[in-house]
Design a protein around this motif. Structure first.
Motif, PDB file in Angstrom:
ATOM      1  N   HIS A 435       6.239   7.291  -5.812  1.00 24.08           N
ATOM      2  CA  HIS A 435       5.645   8.620  -5.917  1.00 24.08           C
ATOM      3  C   HIS A 435       4.717   8.824  -4.726  1.00 24.08           C
ATOM      4  N   ALA A 446      10.303  10.575  -9.980  1.00 26.77           N
ATOM      5  CA  ALA A 446       9.941   9.807  -8.782  1.00 26.77           C
ATOM      6  C   ALA A 446      10.675  10.352  -7.562  1.00 26.77           C
ATOM      7  N   ASP A 447      10.063  10.142  -6.392  1.00 27.87           N
ATOM      8  CA  ASP A 447      10.713  10.566  -5.147  1.00 27.87           C
ATOM      9  C   ASP A 447      11.875   9.642  -4.798  1.00 27.87           C
TER      10      ASP A 447
END
Length: 686
Positions: A435, A446-447
């Motif tokens: 993140h 989440a990224d």
């Protein structure tokens, strides 16, 4: 008034050297100046016995100048004799201040003796030339001409040679005491120092001929030794202190116990032992591809550099350490022992999960044994045997794969990433969410989805010293061992489990829902057959082509669907116009989103058992708890036998120390919920 008459019967000068006083002896017989009166006649020439007198001694040089003068107050003995040492009297202030300052330069000297019976009025007793030089035995010798010594000469004091000193005709020069040479010393022939006696040279030593050193050659006190020509050492050479070389070529063993500086070429053709720290401080720069840019080049062999550390190579010992210009460590190659490896999370996880898997198989076998035929019972026994063999295979694998860890300051295969919550503890193989550049177990929104690295070949983005605990090592590219719930097939996509528990789940390429494409961590490069969980190598950062292929397939499916939609629209338009078109109904595909949602919902429901499920679980556990206790006790014993520190991993320690409580917490969702879900589905446990 009587005439004063002084008769000298005997005056003898005996020159000698005193061990404590520089001077010479003087002995004389003193005659009474007065006649002895007796009846009828006066007797003269009697000895002056036991009387006080004063003697004044004066040494004149060849110019009749007073060179030295001293006074003696003495008394004659009962025979009229006096015995004195000229040189030990009281200096009168005339001439040199002391007797040993007389310049015995080979010119004529005269000695004048004066006597006084009252202490004031002196009369000359004698003035004679000194025919014998007392300082032939003195330490200061001046020879205006050649000096030829036929016999031995013993020099007990300091000897100063202000000009050339030659030992000719093959004669020997023996020095029993120290020989101090303040100027240059030229040795045209050999210089032999015998009897193991040391030779100290505080000044320059110039040797035009061959110099052979058959024993030690020591240059002490930090003094330098310069060789302007070639220096050849046929034997071993040991440098215990600093050594500086402009050009040095060594063909035999050389031992350097102190620092050595080579200003130019340093060539060693034989074995070289360096018993102290070696520093290469080369002020060179250049391109990374140019050999001349590197301070140290090792070549000429099939092998490179061998580095050996004392004792066992463990994580506290670095084979190599890399530092920057600020003396900060930016990388290292550190050792790893079998004990350290066997206390690692990966090893203990594999052992505990293997034991748990074996216990479930045994419990299933016990439950079904009464209902199985001979073939099914044989398969069950074989499965249990396979689990025992896996233990042997696992421990042997780790014993053969003890090695080194390589960590570096450059960002490459793995990097340190900061924790979102510094209190969270991460273990190798766990799945995390990234993140905004920070990692956490929470993978929702989440990224990126990544895995904690186990043993990276290159580790970058090293944190500041002392702050390592605020980071975790995350694999960026390559093969990373990953914890996966359930069975895994080679080629499956690995995605987060969605439970925020550090596990992943496997999807075959055909079953992967499109809406979860962005969650792909990597592709499994090996299979795992355990029902509960597996740790498999996952290729992370390498699945771009596979994903592109899936996107291409999806695009083709969308194009086909678009064509079918156009066809349907055309048919509907025909119907609206009163036509009777003939068309076949389109086959609908499986709703991938619904499938994925079904998986997630079923897993979530399994985390919270119902009342009836709890009762069934308690009954199941009561029937088979002894099996689980026996198997986990066996695993615990194996770990204790090899000294593995499993207590550092609380979840696994719970299953080993108290298997029954551990199973209850797994069933309730407090402990390894995802693992329990997989076992429950496989073995139909409510």
């Amino acid at each position: 008034m009587k005439k004063l008459i002084i008769l000298i019967l005997c005056a003898v000068a005996l020159f000698r050297v005193s061990a404590q006083t520089d001077g010479f002896s003087y002995q004389a017989l003193i005659i009474d100046q007065n006649a002895q009166e007796i009846p009828g006649v006066d007797i003269t020439g009697n000895y002056l016995v036991e009387a006080s007198i004063s003697l004044l001694f004066t040494v004149y040089n060849s110019d009749s100048d007073v060179e030295y003068q001293e006074l003696h107050e003495t008394m004659t003995d009962r025979f009229g004799m006096v015995n004195l040492i000229i040189g030990s009297g009281e200096h009168t202030g005339f001439g040199n201040e002391s007797f040993n300052m007389i310049d015995w330069d080979g010119t004529a000297k005269e000695l004048e003796v004066q006597i006084s019976y009252t202490g004031t009025d002196f009369e000359v007793l004698s003035r004679e030339e000194l025919l014998f030089l007392p300082y032939a035995y003195h330490r200061d010798i001046y020879a205006a001409g050649d000096q030829v010594i036929e016999g031995s000469s013993t020099l007990n004091g300091e000897t100063t040679v202000n000009s050339n000193f030659y030992v000719l005709n093959g004669g020997n020069a023996l020095f029993g005491a120290d020989l101090l040479v303040e100027g240059n010393t030229d040795l045209m022939g050999e210089l032999n120092v015998l009897n193991s006696s040391p030779t100290y040279l505080t000044g320059s030593l110039t040797v035009d001929g061959l110099t052979q050193l058959n024993d030690n050659f020591n240059v002490n006190n930090g003094a330098a030794a310069y060789f302007s020509g070639d220096a050849t050492f046929d034997g071993d050479v040991t440098f215990n202190a600093g050594a500086e070389f402009l050009d040095l070529s060594v063909t035999n063993t050389t031992t350097m116990n102190g620092p050595a500086t080579a200003e130019s070429t340093f060539e060693v053709n034989g074995e070289t032992s360096l018993n102290d720290q070696v520093i290469i401080d080369a002020d060179i720069n250049g391109d990374q591809f140019a050999f001349d840019s590197y301070p140290l080049i090792v070549e000429g062999s099939n092998q490179g550099i061998l580095i050996k550390v004392d004792g066992t190579a463990n994580e506290s010992k670095n084979f190599l350490t890399f530092i920057n210009g600020s003396d900060q460590a930016v990388g290292r190659v550190e050792g790893q022992t079998l004990d350290e490896l066997q206390s690692s999370f990966r090893f203990i996880w594999d052992v505990v999960m293997g034991g748990l898997e074996q216990a479930f198989i045994a419990a299933e076998g016990a439950a079904c044994s009464a209902q199985l035929d001979i073939g099914e019972a044989t398969v069950m026994v074989l499965n249990t045997a396979v689990m025992g063999a896996q233990w042997v295979e696992l421990t042997a694998y780790y014993e053969l794969n003890v090695g080194c860890n390589f960590s570096s300051g450059g960002a490459d295969y793995a990097e340190y990433l900061p924790k979102m919550n510094p209190a969270e503890q991460f273990h190798p193989g766990q799945v995390v969410g990234v993140h905004a550049g920070q990692i956490a177990y929470n993978t929702a929104n989440a990224d990126h989805y990544m895995v904690v690295s186990t043993n990276p070949i290159v580790l970058g983005n090293m944190p500041e010293e002392g702050k390592e605990s605020d980071y975790a090592v995350i694999g960026f590219i390559g093969q990373v061992p990953t914890q996966v719930l359930g069975q895994v097939n080679e080629g499956d996509y690995i995605l987060p489990s969605g439970n925020n528990d550090g596990f992943g789940v496997a999807f075959s390429p055909e079953e992967l829902p499109t809406h979860r494409f962005n969650e792909i961590i990597g592709i499994a490069w090996e299979s795992g057959d355990n029902i509960g969980s597996n740790i498999v190598n996952v290729a992370v950062g390498l699945n771009t082509n596979d994903l592109a292929q899936r996107v291409a397939e999806t695009e083709r499916e969308l194009a086909s669907m678009k064509s079918e939609m156009e066809l349907l629209k055309s048919m509907i338009a025909s119907l609206a116009n009163g036509d009777d078109p003939s068309f076949a109904s389109a086959e609908t595909g499986r709703d991938a989103s619904a499938s994925a949602a079904s998986y997630d919902n079923s897993l979530a429901k399994s985390m919270v058992p119902s009342t009836s499920e709890q009762v069934q679980f308690e009954e199941w556990l009561e029937d088979y708890q002894e099996i689980f206790v026996a198997h986990m006790t066996h695993v615990k014993g194996k770990l204790n036998e090899i000294g593995a520190d499993y207590q550092q991993y609380p979840d696994l320690a719970m299953l080993l120390d108290d298997p029954i409580t551990g199973l209850k917490k797994m069933h309730s969702g407090e402990l390894l919920a995802g693992v329990w879900s997989e076992y429950a589905k496989r073995y139909q446990i409510k």
